[in-house]
Structures are given as C-alpha cells and as structure tokens.
Scaffold this motif. Structure first.
Motif, PDB file in Angstrom:
ATOM      1  N   LEU A 122       0.907  -1.014  -0.006  1.00 44.88           N
ATOM      2  CA  LEU A 122      -0.099   0.015  -0.053  1.00 44.88           C
ATOM      3  C   LEU A 122       0.831   1.285   0.042  1.00 44.88           C
ATOM      4  O   LEU A 122       0.501   2.237  -0.656  1.00 44.88           O
ATOM      5  CB  LEU A 122      -0.965   0.124   1.066  1.00 44.88           C
ATOM      6  N   VAL A 123       1.938   1.173   0.706  1.00 44.83           N
ATOM      7  CA  VAL A 123       3.025   2.319   0.789  1.00 44.83           C
ATOM      8  C   VAL A 123       3.654   2.547  -0.707  1.00 44.83           C
ATOM      9  O   VAL A 123       3.748   3.620  -1.198  1.00 44.83           O
ATOM     10  CB  VAL A 123       4.238   1.920   1.819  1.00 44.83           C
ATOM     11  N   ASP A 124       4.143   1.402  -1.611  1.00 44.91           N
ATOM     12  CA  ASP A 124       4.664   1.467  -2.611  1.00 44.91           C
ATOM     13  C   ASP A 124       4.286   1.498  -3.882  1.00 44.91           C
ATOM     14  O   ASP A 124       4.654   1.973  -4.975  1.00 44.91           O
ATOM     15  CB  ASP A 124       6.058   0.270  -2.720  1.00 44.91           C
ATOM     16  N   ALA A 125       2.975   0.881  -4.005  1.00 46.24           N
ATOM     17  CA  ALA A 125       2.242   0.830  -5.287  1.00 46.24           C
ATOM     18  C   ALA A 125       1.165   1.517  -5.401  1.00 46.24           C
ATOM     19  O   ALA A 125       0.737   2.174  -4.460  1.00 46.24           O
ATOM     20  CB  ALA A 125       1.573  -1.032  -5.540  1.00 46.24           C
ATOM     21  N   LEU A 126       0.588   1.438  -6.329  1.00 44.84           N
ATOM     22  CA  LEU A 126      -0.414   2.763  -6.733  1.00 44.84           C
ATOM     23  C   LEU A 126      -1.629   2.319  -6.204  1.00 44.84           C
ATOM     24  O   LEU A 126      -2.531   2.785  -5.435  1.00 44.84           O
ATOM     25  CB  LEU A 126      -0.761   2.945  -8.124  1.00 44.84           C
ATOM     26  N   VAL A 127      -2.298   0.968  -6.395  1.00 44.41           N
ATOM     27  CA  VAL A 127      -3.448   0.251  -5.872  1.00 44.41           C
ATOM     28  C   VAL A 127      -3.225  -1.170  -5.623  1.00 44.41           C
ATOM     29  O   VAL A 127      -2.333  -1.951  -6.320  1.00 44.41           O
ATOM     30  CB  VAL A 127      -4.510   0.379  -7.055  1.00 44.41           C
ATOM     31  N   VAL A 128      -3.734  -1.568  -4.500  1.00 46.94           N
ATOM     32  CA  VAL A 128      -3.506  -2.993  -4.099  1.00 46.94           C
ATOM     33  C   VAL A 128      -4.918  -3.920  -4.312  1.00 46.94           C
ATOM     34  O   VAL A 128      -5.907  -3.111  -3.488  1.00 46.94           O
ATOM     35  CB  VAL A 128      -2.804  -3.280  -2.649  1.00 46.94           C
ATOM     36  N   ARG A 129      -5.101  -4.717  -4.865  1.00 51.33           N
ATOM     37  CA  ARG A 129      -6.127  -5.510  -4.961  1.00 51.33           C
ATOM     38  C   ARG A 129      -6.343  -6.732  -3.946  1.00 51.33           C
ATOM     39  O   ARG A 129      -4.906  -7.567  -4.045  1.00 51.33           O
ATOM     40  CB  ARG A 129      -6.634  -6.008  -6.222  1.00 51.33           C
ATOM     41  N   ILE A 130      -7.264  -6.938  -3.146  1.00 57.50           N
ATOM     42  CA  ILE A 130      -7.108  -8.105  -2.295  1.00 57.50           C
ATOM     43  C   ILE A 130      -8.625  -8.961  -2.603  1.00 57.50           C
ATOM     44  O   ILE A 130      -9.455  -8.443  -1.980  1.00 57.50           O
ATOM     45  CB  ILE A 130      -6.859  -7.674  -0.875  1.00 57.50           C
TER      46      ILE A 130
END
Length: 275
Positions: free
Chosen positions: A192-200
């Motif tokens: 969440l800090v490094d990527a644009l969007v996180v899908r879970i």
C-alpha cells in the motif's frame, strides 16, 4: 501428427502437447457450462458443515465432466484429488485441477470463479486451460508455446514503476496459520505504501490471468496450493512475466511464497515484499 492407443478396446488419443491442450480447453469449457448452470442464487448455510457440503456439491457436479474426459485424454496421468494441497508431486504426469476455482464466490453469486486444468510433468506445468464462464474467456498456455486468451496472444504489461502499478494478493485458504496471516497483512501494508493500488480478493487464478493479460502488474501470495498457482504461473511465464518466490529465488511447488510480475516491476516488488 496425433497417434492413438488401445485402452481396453477403446481408441484413446495420444496427442502432442499442443493437441492435448486444444482438447483440454474443450473439456474445461464443457465443465464450465455445468458450473454456470448452478450459478446465480446465493447459497445459504448456517454451519461449517453446510458450507463444506455446498462446496463439495459444486465440485462434484463439475468433476463429473472434468475427470472422465481428462483421464480419457491422458490415461496414464495420475490425479490430484485435493485442490488445497501443496508441495512437490512424485515423478510422472499429473492432472492438477480446480473444478470451481473461487468456489466460495460461486456460492455467493459473485463473478470471480473459473474452471482450471493443468497437466504437470515431473513437477513442471506443461499445459493449462482456464475457462471463465461468465465472460466466455478461455486462457491457455503451453510450455514454450506462449499464452493465449480465446486464441489471441497474451503479453504482460510493460510497466516499469511499481508506484504506478496495480498489484494484487489473495488468501490462500481458510483457517490459515496465524504466522502466515500476519505475514500477509504486513506485506499488504508495505505494498500500500509502494504501489499505486492493491487488490485483495480470491481466487489467485483470476489475478494471475490479469497479470498474464497485462491488466495488472504483479501478484503475490504466501503459502497456497498447487491448483491455485500452477495455471497462472504457466500463463504468466508464457506471457513474458517473471515467476519467483517473494524473495526473488526460483519458485517451486515447495516454496512458501509466490510472486508473478511484469519484468519491469519484479525487482521492486521483491524489495517491497522482503522488507
């Protein structure tokens, strides 16, 4: 050219891997039609036993089509009966299938589910076919022969900046070991800090189809079974992606972490997941 053999008086195809893949794709599409007939209403359950019974009923209805047809295609290949199992297999050929990958989604009338079949030879995936009945898409991959969606070539994304990337992860199984759960949670925070969007979300295979198609840039998971990782691993690799464990080492069925990524963001994803 395909050969044939006699099996108890029945002529059975003994195909090249490319021919076998084409036939496997037909089988998963037929099995997907059976799963689609059962889809639409939320299946209610009050206990764990009722849930497990509903999941098994879905699996059995699809396996009634999958298993005999795949066994007819490759009579000497053995069968992996438990889709959540992991680890290396004995030598030889094995069918690794998930009759309803994302079964719990299917029961809840959610769209994220598919039917998968992968032929594994000496612990290496040789071919895979994944059918997504709700979209009509069939994804196929052949070791050394590329990856395709409905016959069209697949390519992973050309993204080179993790900060501009959509990434994804999945829960490998219910009732996961607490240490694994906490590791997953920590990795999500780092991404969440490094990527644009996180899908879970579940299942893993649907995310991996998206990596192979260039729709998302990376997928990772801790733990996991053969059936939820092997189809996507072959698809992503044949679409030009990188498959390793989460520390960047070669991935095997015995690894405790899995990473599939576009080459341009793989190193950054490893760095994030290794913190």
């Amino acid at each position: 050219m395909s050969e044939t053999l006699q099996n108890n008086g029945v002529t059975t195809p003994f195909a090249s891997d490319a021919d076998l893949l084409a036939q496997t794709a037909l089988v998963v599409r037929a099995a997907g039609a059976a799963a689609l007939e059962r889809f639409g209403n939320v299946v209610r359950y009050q206990t764990r036993d009722e849930l497990m019974s509903a999941l098994a009923a879905n699996d059995d209805a699809v396996l009634d089509i999958l298993r005999p047809r795949l066994e007819a295609l490759r009579p000497d290949a053995r069968w992996v009966s438990e889709e959540l199992d992991g680890g290396a297999l004995p030598a030889g050929e094995w069918w690794v299938v998930d009759p309803v990958e994302g079964n719990v989604n299917h029961l809840h009338a959610l769209p994220d589910w598919a039917v998968t079949a992968t032929l594994v030879r000496d612990n290496q995936p040789v071919l895979t076919a994944v059918h997504v009945p709700l979209t009509g898409e069939t994804y196929t991959a052949l070791a050394g022969g590329g990856a395709h969606r409905n016959g069209l070539p697949l390519h992973v994304s050309g993204t080179t900046d993790l900060g501009l990337s959509i990434v994804a992860t999945s829960q490998a199984r219910p009732d996961e070991d607490e240490k694994v759960v906490r590791r997953v949670g920590s990795s999500i925070t780092e991404m969440l800090v490094d990527a644009l969007v996180v899908r879970i979300s579940v299942p893993a295979t649907l995310h991996l189809l998206n990596v192979a198609a260039g729709r998302i840039d990376a997928f990772w998971q801790f733990a996991g079974g053969r059936a939820d990782l092997l189809p996507g691993a072959l698809l992503v690799a044949e679409a030009g992606g990188r498959i390793t464990d989460t520390e960047g080492h070669p991935w095997t069925l015995a690894s405790d972490g899995f990473l599939a990524a576009a080459p341009g963001v793989h190193a950054a994803a490893v760095a994030t997941l290794s913190r």
